[in-house]
Design an enzyme around this catalytic site. Sequence first.
Site, PDB file in Angstrom:
ATOM      1  N   LYS A   1       6.492   0.040   6.561  1.00 12.19           N
ATOM      2  CA  LYS A   1       5.874  -1.054   7.324  1.00 12.19           C
ATOM      3  C   LYS A   1       6.088  -0.839   8.817  1.00 12.19           C
ATOM      4  O   LYS A   1       5.169  -1.021   9.623  1.00 12.19           O
ATOM      5  CB  LYS A   1       6.477  -2.402   6.895  1.00 12.19           C
TER       6      LYS A   1
ATOM      7  N   GLN B   1      12.896  -8.877   4.538  1.00 10.55           N
ATOM      8  CA  GLN B   1      12.579  -8.154   3.304  1.00 10.55           C
ATOM      9  C   GLN B   1      13.357  -8.733   2.114  1.00 10.55           C
ATOM     10  O   GLN B   1      14.559  -8.987   2.214  1.00 10.55           O
ATOM     11  CB  GLN B   1      12.905  -6.657   3.480  1.00 10.55           C
TER      12      GLN B   1
ATOM     13  N   ASP C   1       4.610 -12.977   6.366  1.00 11.79           N
ATOM     14  CA  ASP C   1       4.683 -12.756   4.920  1.00 11.79           C
ATOM     15  C   ASP C   1       4.077 -13.914   4.128  1.00 11.79           C
ATOM     16  O   ASP C   1       3.829 -13.785   2.927  1.00 11.79           O
ATOM     17  CB  ASP C   1       6.152 -12.626   4.500  1.00 11.79           C
TER      18      ASP C   1
HETATM   19  N1  GUN Z   1       9.664  -7.676  -1.384  1.00 15.75           N
HETATM   20  C1  GUN Z   1       8.671  -7.255  -2.202  1.00 15.75           C
HETATM   21  N2  GUN Z   1       7.481  -7.466  -1.621  1.00 15.75           N
HETATM   22  C2  GUN Z   1       7.705  -8.016  -0.413  1.00 15.75           C
HETATM   23  C3  GUN Z   1       6.875  -8.450   0.637  1.00 15.75           C
HETATM   24  O1  GUN Z   1       5.635  -8.389   0.589  1.00 15.75           O
HETATM   25  N3  GUN Z   1       7.502  -8.959   1.716  1.00 15.75           N
HETATM   26  C4  GUN Z   1       8.845  -9.072   1.794  1.00 15.75           C
HETATM   27  N4  GUN Z   1       9.374  -9.594   2.890  1.00 15.75           N
HETATM   28  N5  GUN Z   1       9.656  -8.682   0.831  1.00 15.75           N
HETATM   29  C5  GUN Z   1       9.078  -8.161  -0.271  1.00 15.75           C
END
Ligand code: GUN
Length: 310
Positions: free
Chosen positions: A53, A97, A120
Amino acid sequence: MAAELISGTEIARALRAEIRERVAALKARGLVPGLATVLVGRNPASEVYVRMKGKAAEEAGIYLRRIALPEDTPEEELLGLVAGLNADPRIHGILVQLPLPAQLRERVALEAVDPDKDVDGFHPLNVGRLAAGDPDVLAPCTPTGVIEMLLRAGYDPAGRHVVVVGRSNIVGRPMALLLLRKGRGGDATVTVAHSRTRDLAAVTRLAEILIVAAGRPEFIRANMVKPGAVVIDVGVNRVEDPGSEKGYRLVGDVAFAEVREVASAISPVPGGVGPMTIAMLLQHTVVAAERLWSASASSLEEPTRAAARA
Ligand code: GUN
């Protein structure tokens, strides 16, 4: 005949090029979109996701702040850090995350993020807005990416019977809500199935579009798919593979080789939904930056206009 492949990699590449141009145009006007990624601990899959990311953000021209905290970080420390990011005018998007280590409450951490910087879409205010059908809400990146992928591949869900397998807060639940919304990417007839669904195959076989986020490797078999259906595989599972360099390989929640013979179109793993999730995160960061910027511009203008009237 084997199904058409829906390449998330290619669709995401096009999207990222569009985002890069949008970022360049904003920079020319004096706004640099900024993203902060917060990773707590050493979960290997999370490390990979956050690295990917961050790299994509930098390639798009987005200002990136990578924050990595130790596994034993106390909750107050994480909350203090998030409060600092909320107040930082260079940061427009905050990503914490998941999953978090056991001592950190996920709900508390997600609620600490400013809803306007919640790229998110996990803050309960944004979850509620999505449930209420708000067309402008920042919604979770993975299901938003699935919608974008369907639209750009020519499979508009409007009026179709879409079956979603899975009810997680990150994918299944928001997926269903997005599909139900009125307008672009929505207007679908939606069924949500999950681990407690009886005779799952009878339900999945109804799907014109089948979206699978079950978290179980190669769970959906050919006999569970209606001939000619469009199949989107959201799963990413590591399965042991002693023959490979890393000792494992990635497979989806769909038994790809056999389902490919039944479906009319299918997204692969890897190279399907994953790259779309990243592209949507970048897009949400740009949207959040634009909104925060115009909000701060109008709050600056207000006293000026008041002064002019006086
Ligand atoms: N863990 C698994 N998928 C995601 C996501 O799309 N965003 C975040 N912050 N954590 C995750």
